[in-house]
Write an enzyme that holds these catalytic residues in place. Structure first.
Site, PDB file in Angstrom:
ATOM      1  N   LYS A 121      -4.733  -9.783   1.362  1.00 25.52           N
ATOM      2  CA  LYS A 121      -4.996  -8.117   2.245  1.00 25.52           C
ATOM      3  C   LYS A 121      -5.688  -7.833   0.787  1.00 25.52           C
ATOM      4  O   LYS A 121      -6.613  -7.405   1.150  1.00 25.52           O
ATOM      5  CB  LYS A 121      -4.713  -8.497   3.104  1.00 25.52           C
ATOM      6  CG  LYS A 121      -4.703  -8.423   4.880  1.00 25.52           C
ATOM      7  CD  LYS A 121      -3.805  -8.453   5.776  1.00 25.52           C
ATOM      8  CE  LYS A 121      -2.695  -7.807   5.339  1.00 25.52           C
ATOM      9  NZ  LYS A 121      -2.216  -9.092   5.711  1.00 25.52           N
ATOM     10  N   THR A 122      -4.489  -7.222   0.213  1.00 28.62           N
ATOM     11  CA  THR A 122      -4.882  -5.531  -0.284  1.00 28.62           C
ATOM     12  C   THR A 122      -5.562  -6.161  -1.515  1.00 28.62           C
ATOM     13  O   THR A 122      -6.129  -5.840  -1.675  1.00 28.62           O
ATOM     14  CB  THR A 122      -2.887  -5.845  -0.610  1.00 28.62           C
ATOM     15  OG1 THR A 122      -2.131  -5.188   0.086  1.00 28.62           O
ATOM     16  CG2 THR A 122      -3.186  -4.386  -2.306  1.00 28.62           C
ATOM     17  N   GLU A 165      -7.379  -2.852   5.155  1.00 32.55           N
ATOM     18  CA  GLU A 165      -6.468  -3.799   5.010  1.00 32.55           C
ATOM     19  C   GLU A 165      -6.275  -3.741   6.403  1.00 32.55           C
ATOM     20  O   GLU A 165      -6.283  -3.239   7.367  1.00 32.55           O
ATOM     21  CB  GLU A 165      -5.324  -3.429   4.764  1.00 32.55           C
ATOM     22  CG  GLU A 165      -5.831  -4.063   3.101  1.00 32.55           C
ATOM     23  CD  GLU A 165      -4.122  -4.372   2.636  1.00 32.55           C
ATOM     24  OE1 GLU A 165      -2.873  -4.830   3.363  1.00 32.55           O
ATOM     25  OE2 GLU A 165      -3.968  -4.039   1.424  1.00 32.55           O
TER      26      GLU A 165
END
Length: 464
Positions: A121-122, A165
């Protein structure tokens, strides 16, 4: 454009303001004109960066830190019920707002892209933030890690896109209503909140149900969990599903990934056109993240060739295979990997870039519950390294579980043929690594806890 400031967010107080998710929301609110205050257990560069934006940051938790005229108290799922500032908020009748609700409010009136998945996600959110910024679109974004400096995990932009996110760990990603949702993968994790993979799938299905009518789901075609969710939501009215991957029938097909040291060159076919661009981090999984970002941007109407070029501007995010430095011929790299899938992916990426060099890992398990469920797989992943040092479990928000220690990982690693050393004293690791490392080796500090702090200490010890 300047979205309005919700009344409850005019004078917010953040408990745990230095956390990755909390600090990003606090920064955006400060940039929008809110009078932001908060507290954290320790001072940090992130806290200092927030002060530079006008926020008041207290160190330690005490009832007196909460101003009586605060319009809300913002918390994450990590804040315990007995926190003195939370108790004081109840006495004063100040509303308590979860971090996810605050973030959802920041997205109102914009075109949100929400990036979800057990891993990646990051990185994917960062790729979108950097590439959209490079195109002059000035997006707002909230990322779970810093791009290039403390406090660079968030930004209030003048454009109409918000990239965020979407955290599945506590189901708070159900709060968002994105125009584009990305699902990178779906695996069993966060065992304190999910009892089975079926619960994970149901949670992601709920997330997809929040996509606005006429919106798009970008989903990994070749990852089992993501593909299962795509099957479950197929045919939903008002939802366009775009798949990406190396499979022949993927909508955005990856035809080639060429490693080039610590970078990769990626070729895709999208709408019948071939595009080739550079990803400035090594590894197949990072190439897939970049293609997910490409597909999401195209879904918002951004020309594919422009976005592909802009993705080359991304140079990484802190803790995602971040080169910390080199000393005595030894490179030290930091990895946030803490789930076996992430560990395997990062070790394979480094192995591909390392050539004949040895890979030494300093691994810190994260959470007792995760170690209980996945300790064996973590140990098996460490067999990809030439040698490993395993620290005690980083508890984060959890209390110990009887019988659950790093020994579970060490035993599994040794059963898989790994060379593993147990080290209970974090302060001794720099000396241990200095005794093991030789010129040409790569040292990987790995885990989601404070193992990242060891990189500078290892470099200093190697230099001496």
């Amino acid at each position: 454009m300047k979205p309005g400031l919700p009344t409850a967010m005019e004078r917010p107080h953040f408990i745990g303001i230095g956390g990755a998710g909390m600090s990003g929301i606090a920064k955006i609110l400060a940039q929008r004109g809110a009078q932001v205050a908060g507290s954290d257990s320790r001072d940090s560069e992130t806290a200092q960066a927030l002060r530079a934006h006008g926020a008041t940051v207290h160190i330690g938790h005490a009832a007196g830190h909460l101003a009586a005229d605060s319009t809300s108290v913002v918390v994450s799922s990590a804040i315990r019920a007995d926190n003195p500032e939370l108790a004081r908020a109840a006495e004063l009748g100040i509303p308590v707002v979860h971090r996810s609700d605050a973030l959802a409010a920041l997205m109102d009136g914009l075109r949100p892209i929400a990036v979800a998945g057990t891993h990646g996600k990051t990185t994917t959110t960062s790729m979108l933030a950097v590439s959209l910024s490079a195109l002059g679109l000035d997006p707002s974004y909230a990322i779970g890690g810093d791009l290039d400096a403390p406090g660079s995990n968030a930004h209030h932009g003048e454009g109409d896109i918000f990239v965020a996110e979407a955290d599945e760990s506590d189901r708070t990603f159900h709060k968002y209503s994105p125009q584009v949702a990305i699902i990178l993968n779906a695996e069993l994790d966060h065992h304190a909140n999910y009892a089975s993979i079926e619960e994970i799938y149901e949670s992601f299905e709920t997330f997809v149900g929040k996509v606005v009518p006429g919106g798009t789901l970008v989903v990994a075609h070749g990852q089992e969990g993501a593909a299962e969710i795509a099957r479950r939501v197929a045919g939903r009215e008002g939802l366009t599903v775009v798949t990406y991957g190396e499979e022949e029938d993927a909508d955005v097909r990856i035809t080639k990934i060429t490693p080039r040291g610590l970078t990769s060159e990626v070729t895709v076919v999208l709408d019948g056109r071939m595009l080739t661009f550079t990803v400035s981090v090594p590894g197949r999984h990072y190439a897939h993240n970049a293609v997910a970002a490409l597909a999401a941007g195209v879904a918002l109407g951004i020309p594919a060739h422009n976005l592909a070029s802009a993705l080359g501007k991304y140079t990484g995010v802190k803790r995602r295979l971040q080169l910390k430095g080199e000393a005595a011929g030894v490179q030290v790299i930091d990895s946030y990997a803490h789930h076996p899938t992430e560990m395997n992916a990062d070790l394979e990426a480094i192995r591909g870039a390392a050539g004949d060099s040895r890979i030494l890992v300093v691994f810190q398990p994260h959470l007792f519950s995760r170690t209980q469920e996945l300790g064996k797989e973590m140990g098996q992943a460490l067999a990809l390294a030439d040698a490993s040092v395993v620290l005690d479990i980083y508890p984060a928000r959890e209390d110990p579980i009887p019988g659950i220690t790093s020994e579970l990982i060490i035993a599994a690693a040794r059963s898989a043929g790994a060379d593993v050393t147990a080290e209970h004293d974090k302060a001794a690791v720099a000396d241990v690594i200095a005794g093991m490392a030789k010129p040409g080796d790569l040292v990987l500090t790995m885990g989601a806890g404070d193992v990242t702090d060891l990189g500078p200490a290892i470099l200093a010890r190697l230099s001496s």
